[in-house]
Motif scaffolding. Structure first.
Motif, mmCIF file in Angstrom:
data_model
loop_
_atom_site.group_PDB
_atom_site.id
_atom_site.type_symbol
_atom_site.label_atom_id
_atom_site.label_comp_id
_atom_site.label_asym_id
_atom_site.label_seq_id
_atom_site.Cartn_x
_atom_site.Cartn_y
_atom_site.Cartn_z
ATOM 1 N N ARG A 14 0.816 -1.229 0.000
ATOM 2 C CA ARG A 14 0.000 0.000 0.000
ATOM 3 C C ARG A 14 0.846 1.274 0.000
ATOM 4 N NH1 ARG A 14 -4.337 -2.403 -1.208
ATOM 5 N NH2 ARG A 14 -4.140 -0.585 -2.520
ATOM 6 N N ILE A 15 1.970 1.256 -0.759
ATOM 7 C CA ILE A 15 2.867 2.426 -0.709
ATOM 8 C C ILE A 15 2.209 3.693 -1.262
ATOM 9 C CG2 ILE A 15 5.017 1.098 -0.748
ATOM 10 C CD1 ILE A 15 5.261 1.955 -3.756
ATOM 11 N N GLU A 16 1.104 3.519 -2.029
ATOM 12 C CA GLU A 16 0.425 4.721 -2.568
ATOM 13 C C GLU A 16 -0.488 5.353 -1.522
ATOM 14 O OE1 GLU A 16 -2.955 1.826 -3.268
ATOM 15 O OE2 GLU A 16 -0.904 1.871 -2.517
ATOM 16 N N GLN A 17 -0.694 4.642 -0.368
ATOM 17 C CA GLN A 17 -1.616 5.165 0.654
ATOM 18 C C GLN A 17 -0.951 5.449 2.008
ATOM 19 O OE1 GLN A 17 -5.154 2.690 0.855
ATOM 20 N NE2 GLN A 17 -5.838 3.463 -1.123
ATOM 21 N N ILE A 18 0.368 5.193 2.096
ATOM 22 C CA ILE A 18 1.086 5.505 3.352
ATOM 23 C C ILE A 18 1.711 6.888 3.184
ATOM 24 C CG2 ILE A 18 3.010 4.870 4.866
ATOM 25 C CD1 ILE A 18 2.627 1.968 3.925
ATOM 26 N N ILE A 19 1.380 7.815 4.089
ATOM 27 C CA ILE A 19 1.940 9.160 3.944
ATOM 28 C C ILE A 19 3.064 9.413 4.946
ATOM 29 C CG2 ILE A 19 -0.188 10.087 2.930
ATOM 30 C CD1 ILE A 19 -0.742 11.481 5.602
ATOM 31 N N LEU A 20 3.930 10.366 4.582
ATOM 32 C CA LEU A 20 5.107 10.707 5.392
ATOM 33 C C LEU A 20 5.025 12.169 5.821
ATOM 34 C CD1 LEU A 20 7.722 9.120 2.963
ATOM 35 C CD2 LEU A 20 6.893 8.104 5.086
ATOM 36 N N VAL A 21 5.368 12.442 7.082
ATOM 37 C CA VAL A 21 5.367 13.826 7.567
ATOM 38 C C VAL A 21 6.676 14.102 8.311
ATOM 39 C CG1 VAL A 21 2.857 14.052 7.808
ATOM 40 C CG2 VAL A 21 4.189 13.157 9.728
ATOM 41 N N GLU A 22 7.060 15.387 8.339
ATOM 42 C CA GLU A 22 8.279 15.738 9.066
ATOM 43 C C GLU A 22 7.995 15.873 10.550
ATOM 44 O OE1 GLU A 22 11.170 18.422 7.513
ATOM 45 O OE2 GLU A 22 10.222 18.342 5.534
ATOM 46 N N GLN A 23 6.835 16.505 10.896
ATOM 47 C CA GLN A 23 6.528 16.708 12.317
ATOM 48 C C GLN A 23 5.374 15.828 12.762
ATOM 49 O OE1 GLN A 23 6.221 20.471 11.193
ATOM 50 N NE2 GLN A 23 8.327 21.027 11.710
ATOM 51 N N ARG A 24 5.536 15.253 13.940
ATOM 52 C CA ARG A 24 4.479 14.396 14.482
ATOM 53 C C ARG A 24 3.169 15.151 14.634
ATOM 54 N NH1 ARG A 24 7.395 11.993 19.622
ATOM 55 N NH2 ARG A 24 9.446 12.322 18.734
ATOM 56 N N SER A 25 3.252 16.422 15.082
ATOM 57 C CA SER A 25 2.021 17.193 15.321
ATOM 58 C C SER A 25 1.228 17.356 14.016
ATOM 59 C CB SER A 25 2.361 18.557 15.907
ATOM 60 O OG SER A 25 3.296 19.221 15.081
ATOM 61 N N VAL A 26 1.959 17.528 12.905
ATOM 62 C CA VAL A 26 1.295 17.661 11.591
ATOM 63 C C VAL A 26 0.571 16.358 11.260
ATOM 64 C CG1 VAL A 26 1.697 17.982 9.115
ATOM 65 C CG2 VAL A 26 2.953 19.381 10.763
ATOM 66 N N GLY A 27 1.274 15.228 11.494
ATOM 67 C CA GLY A 27 0.683 13.913 11.222
ATOM 68 C C GLY A 27 -0.573 13.673 12.046
ATOM 69 N N ASP A 28 -0.507 14.058 13.327
ATOM 70 C CA ASP A 28 -1.673 13.894 14.209
ATOM 71 C C ASP A 28 -2.880 14.638 13.642
ATOM 72 O OD1 ASP A 28 -0.580 12.252 16.147
ATOM 73 O OD2 ASP A 28 0.273 13.928 17.282
ATOM 74 N N LYS A 29 -2.647 15.875 13.186
ATOM 75 C CA LYS A 29 -3.746 16.696 12.620
ATOM 76 C C LYS A 29 -4.329 16.033 11.376
ATOM 77 C CE LYS A 29 -2.885 21.518 13.985
ATOM 78 N NZ LYS A 29 -1.430 21.550 14.312
ATOM 79 N N ILE A 30 -3.426 15.635 10.463
ATOM 80 C CA ILE A 30 -3.881 15.041 9.193
ATOM 81 C C ILE A 30 -4.718 13.787 9.461
ATOM 82 C CG2 ILE A 30 -3.128 13.850 7.086
ATOM 83 C CD1 ILE A 30 -0.641 15.695 7.095
ATOM 84 N N MET A 31 -4.233 12.941 10.398
ATOM 85 C CA MET A 31 -4.875 11.646 10.606
ATOM 86 C C MET A 31 -6.214 11.730 11.332
ATOM 87 S SD MET A 31 -3.006 9.883 8.808
ATOM 88 C CE MET A 31 -3.139 8.115 8.965
ATOM 89 N N SER A 32 -6.606 12.933 11.751
ATOM 90 C CA SER A 32 -7.948 13.057 12.338
ATOM 91 C C SER A 32 -8.742 14.150 11.621
ATOM 92 C CB SER A 32 -7.840 13.346 13.840
ATOM 93 O OG SER A 32 -7.037 14.493 14.041
#
Length: 361
Positions: free
Chosen positions: A250-268
């Motif tokens: 599923r490499i087309e659906q796994i996303i990468l972020v530099e900051q954890r806080s950004v990832g937390d926001k995106i994932m909710s």
């Protein structure tokens, strides 16, 4: 070394115990002396009755002296008890420090060993690039070329066809695709059996995946173009390899972020859930972010040791590991220094104790 220091710390603690016993003996003697003084006082009081006034005065002074000595001796006992308490407290603290420092030194040693191993592997990869993909891969590839296959010639190791667009993602992507990077693709089950036999002869541990070679359109499964997916972070030169990693990983659906806080926001961001066509999110420093059921979830993933499997310039990886080795050695030095200074403190404490004369009195 640290082990000898720990031994001497243990000896010091044993000697603390002995000093403690001496304090107890001293206290016992002092108590006996108090009892005997009190008996003397009673005797002198009885004699007071039969004396003339000058004699009585002298006896009174004797009694006062005896009473003063009792007070001194009682003070001495309090002092001894106080010292014993201090000694016990310090002794416990030192035992804890000793344990903690021992662990720090051990941990430092293990880290240094781990980085050294990584460096050896990377250095080996400079002369044999295929060694990054595991034992026997180079020999297996030579045999594959000379063998007849019922389907396409096996493709592998998969990592050979992948390059990073930006080296900063190398460790996290290598961790996500750790096993697949070493794997080989075949088209038929007969070829799988044949390749397995070659691997066994060469001592190669790579996985073998039977796959379809049809080049399907995957664009409908991709998320918004603003997200950096693993697929978008890689340059994959073989289309079958690309489809395989999409199918299985599923490499087309796994996303990468530099900051954890950004990832937390995106994932909710999608009514508390993951955005459309996003199945997972990882931060550059090795954290998996977001929980399927909604809400925050941050979990550390165990990052694999860097290698040259993603076509990263190996000299850069070596430089990075060398730097890490310097840092780990520094940490180990600091842990050993702390251990040394603790041992010195124990010895100083003991010396002070001896000088105070309690142990010899």
């Amino acid at each position: 070394g640290p082990m000898e220091q720990l031994e001497s710390t243990k000896a010091t603690l044993r000697s603390f115990k002995q000093t403690e016993n001496e304090i107890n003996a001293e206290a016992r003697n002092t108590r006996e002396r108090i009892e005997s003084l009190k008996r003397d006082i009673t005797v002198e009081r009885d004699r007071l009755v039969d004396k003339d006034s000058a004699g009585r005065e002298r006896l009174r002074e004797t009694i006062q002296d005896l009473e003063a000595e009792v007070t001194d001796q009682e003070a001495e006992i309090s002092n001894l008890q106080e010292q014993q308490k201090t000694l016990e407290d310090r002794s416990l603290e030192l035992r804890d420090s000793e344990k903690q420092l021992k662990q720090d030194v051990e941990k430092g040693r293990r880290q240094v060993e781990r980085v050294k191993t990584g460096l050896q592997e990377l250095t080996q990869q400079t002369s044999d690039q295929m060694s990054a993909f595991g034992r026997g891969v180079k020999d297996a590839l030579m045999t594959i070329k000379k063998t007849q296959w019922s389907g396409m010639e096996p493709i592998g190791p998969i990592g050979k066809f992948i390059k990073l667009r930006d080296p900063k993602w190398s460790q996290v992507i290598e961790t996500i695709l750790n096993k697949p990077l070493n794997s080989f693709l075949v088209e038929t089950h007969a070829d799988r059996t044949k390749l397995d036999a070659i691997f066994r002869r060469c001592g190669c541990q790579s996985q073998i995946v039977v796959c379809k070679t049809e080049l399907f359109d995957y664009s409908q499964g991709e998320p918004d173009k603003d997200y950096l997916t693993v697929l978008r972070a890689l340059h994959i030169s073989n289309e079958i390899v690309k489809r395989q990693l999409i199918n299985l990983n599923r490499i087309e659906q796994i996303i990468l972020v530099e900051q954890r806080s950004v990832g937390d926001k995106i994932m909710s961001s999608n009514n508390g859930g993951f955005p459309q066509n996003v199945s997972a999110c990882y931060s550059v420093d090795g954290y998996s972010l977001g929980a399927r059921g909604g809400g925050l979830s941050t979990q550390a993933i165990f990052l694999v040791r860097p290698s040259s499997r993603l076509g990263e310039d190996i000299s850069q990886a070596i430089a990075r590991e060398k730097q890490q080795l310097i840092e780990q050695n520094q940490k180990l030095k600091e842990a050993q220094k702390a251990l040394n200074s603790m041992t010195q403190e124990v010895e100083a404490l003991l010396g002070e104790h001896k000088r105070s004369g309690i142990a010899e009195r």
